[in-house]
Design a protein around this motif. Structure first.
Motif, short mmCIF file in Angstrom:
data_model
loop_
_atom_site.label_atom_id
_atom_site.label_comp_id
_atom_site.label_asym_id
_atom_site.label_seq_id
_atom_site.Cartn_x
_atom_site.Cartn_y
_atom_site.Cartn_z
N ARG A 107 0.93 -1.12 0.07
CA ARG A 107 0.14 0.29 -0.06
C ARG A 107 0.89 1.12 0.14
N ILE A 148 -13.49 -15.96 -4.83
CA ILE A 148 -13.43 -16.53 -3.53
C ILE A 148 -12.36 -17.28 -3.20
N THR A 152 -9.48 -16.89 -0.63
CA THR A 152 -9.42 -17.77 0.38
C THR A 152 -7.93 -18.64 0.58
N SER A 155 -5.06 -16.25 1.37
CA SER A 155 -5.15 -15.71 2.71
C SER A 155 -4.95 -17.05 3.73
N ALA A 156 -5.08 -18.11 3.32
CA ALA A 156 -5.04 -19.11 4.42
C ALA A 156 -3.84 -19.37 4.80
N ARG A 158 -1.26 -17.04 5.36
CA ARG A 158 -0.69 -16.04 5.89
C ARG A 158 -0.27 -15.85 7.36
N TRP A 159 -0.78 -16.64 8.16
CA TRP A 159 -0.54 -16.93 9.65
C TRP A 159 1.09 -17.45 9.60
N ARG B 18 -4.76 0.90 9.83
CA ARG B 18 -4.46 -0.24 8.69
C ARG B 18 -3.51 0.47 7.61
N ASP B 19 -4.11 1.79 7.20
CA ASP B 19 -3.49 2.54 6.12
C ASP B 19 -2.26 2.96 6.23
N SER B 155 -7.13 -17.52 9.46
CA SER B 155 -6.50 -16.76 8.30
C SER B 155 -7.19 -16.69 7.24
N ALA B 156 -7.85 -17.77 6.59
CA ALA B 156 -8.49 -17.95 5.41
C ALA B 156 -9.50 -16.59 5.18
N VAL B 157 -9.95 -15.97 6.33
CA VAL B 157 -11.13 -15.11 6.00
C VAL B 157 -10.55 -13.85 6.11
N ARG B 158 -9.11 -13.68 6.30
CA ARG B 158 -8.62 -12.41 6.52
C ARG B 158 -8.57 -11.16 5.20
N TRP B 159 -8.87 -11.87 4.14
CA TRP B 159 -8.68 -10.91 2.87
C TRP B 159 -10.26 -10.01 2.78
N ASP B 162 -10.24 -6.28 3.34
CA ASP B 162 -9.71 -5.55 2.50
C ASP B 162 -10.65 -5.45 1.13
N TRP B 163 -11.50 -6.35 0.75
CA TRP B 163 -12.09 -6.71 -0.31
C TRP B 163 -13.44 -6.72 -0.45
N ILE B 170 -21.72 -10.21 -4.93
CA ILE B 170 -21.58 -11.25 -4.09
C ILE B 170 -22.02 -10.68 -2.71
N MET B 174 -23.81 -15.41 0.54
CA MET B 174 -22.87 -15.98 -0.44
C MET B 174 -21.67 -16.54 -0.14
N LEU B 175 -20.91 -15.31 0.44
CA LEU B 175 -19.56 -15.37 0.65
C LEU B 175 -19.21 -16.42 1.86
N ILE B 179 -17.32 -19.88 1.37
CA ILE B 179 -15.97 -19.98 2.32
C ILE B 179 -16.03 -21.36 3.02
#
Lengths: 189, 189
Positions: A107, A148, A152, A155-156, A158-159, B18-19, B155-159, B162-163, B170, B174-175, B179
């Motif tokens: 960023r 998605i 996912t 991201s999974a 990242r830890w 964050r920014d 971790s899988a849901v961290r994105w 941002d998005w 969506i 649905m998300l 997931i």
């Protein structure tokens, strides 16, 4: 092989950016971290913006090189996605800079580098999603949303970067196999 | 219902952290972001450390409340883990502050709050992993490593944070379903 001074600077910068944030990290902090005089550090990098740019661009190229290799091999979509998940796990474990580049710090890139980086990233994502679409069409994957799924999967892992320390009871190989199993086959028996 | 001034401050702070990074964010930036005089901001929070502490502690409590509710219901391990994944997805989508608290910014908490926060987090993780162990013992889950699985799921849901933008094609539902499907059942058909 001992790491080059440049690699040491990269990694120290990635850690500082993570711990203090990019904006709060100074070239003086970085020089101290790698045991250089500020003047010697400037010989390697004129500014911290240059360090960040090199980290981001090198990593983008590295992921794209991995993608290129995967695409060049014959194989099912399933094998390709598995190879790419392994690539993400390996890079998260082995190279602290990869996560810096791909998680948050990009960023802070300045234009035109920010746009160039985002274009490379988009290119990688598009190719990743194209393999998913291919896998769905071939009946290998469930009819998931490719966007998605790809985010996912990215991201999974990242830890790992925060958590994994070589020499723990869990080896890199175990980690790779476990995560691949979870993502490809799911949790439920 | 309109958000309280305090919630507005929370969310603006989470975005700024964050920014710009926590350390580069000033109370002046925060006051500007929420359209308050610095002096009025200080009525709500004496310092940015207080804002961060409240964000982290409130979110830890919120996740623990979710865990408590899940544990209180009769149900299989599989149902419990599914409910918890839904909780993580929902909080990532709905509340920008939850991700601030759980991803990076908690690092900047000062003692004794850092230790207190890490203890709450550890408590949550232990209870999550206990449900996984329960699921493996019951033959519901594959014999995965509970620690690797829990971190991969978190971790899988961290994105999303941002998005995801409400109003995109969506929906949140649905998300959540996609997931959950990926993580519980895997990608492969």
């Amino acid at each position: 092989m001992e790491k080059s001074k440049k690699d040491q600077i990269y990694e120290a910068a990635a850690r500082l950016f993570r711990d203090k944030g990019y904006q709060a990290t100074s070239m003086r902090d970085l020089a101290k971290e790698v045991g250089l005089q500020a003047s010697s550090l400037y010989n390697h990098f004129p500014s911290k913006a240059d360090v960040l740019r090199e980290i981001c661009m090198n990593n983008a190229q590295r992921f794209l090189a991995g993608m290129h290799e995967v695409e060049a091999h014959e194989g099912s979509a399933s094998e390709k996605i598995s190879s790419l998940i392994r690539l993400h796990v390996q890079l998260s474990i082995e190279d602290v800079t990869s996560v810096t580049a791909f998680n948050d710090e990009w960023r802070h890139l300045e234009e035109p580098h920010l746009s160039a980086f985002l274009q490379l990233r988009k290119n990688y994502e598009n190719r990743f999603q194209a393999i998913i679409v291919e896998g769905i069409a071939a009946g290998e994957f469930k009819p998931v949303n490719p966007l998605i799924l790809s985010y996912t999967l990215f991201s999974a892992v990242r830890w790992l970067y925060d958590w994994y320390q070589p020499g723990k009871k869990i080896t890199a190989k175990m980690l790779e196999d476990e995560i691949l199993g979870i993502l490809m086959e799911g949790v439920r028996k």
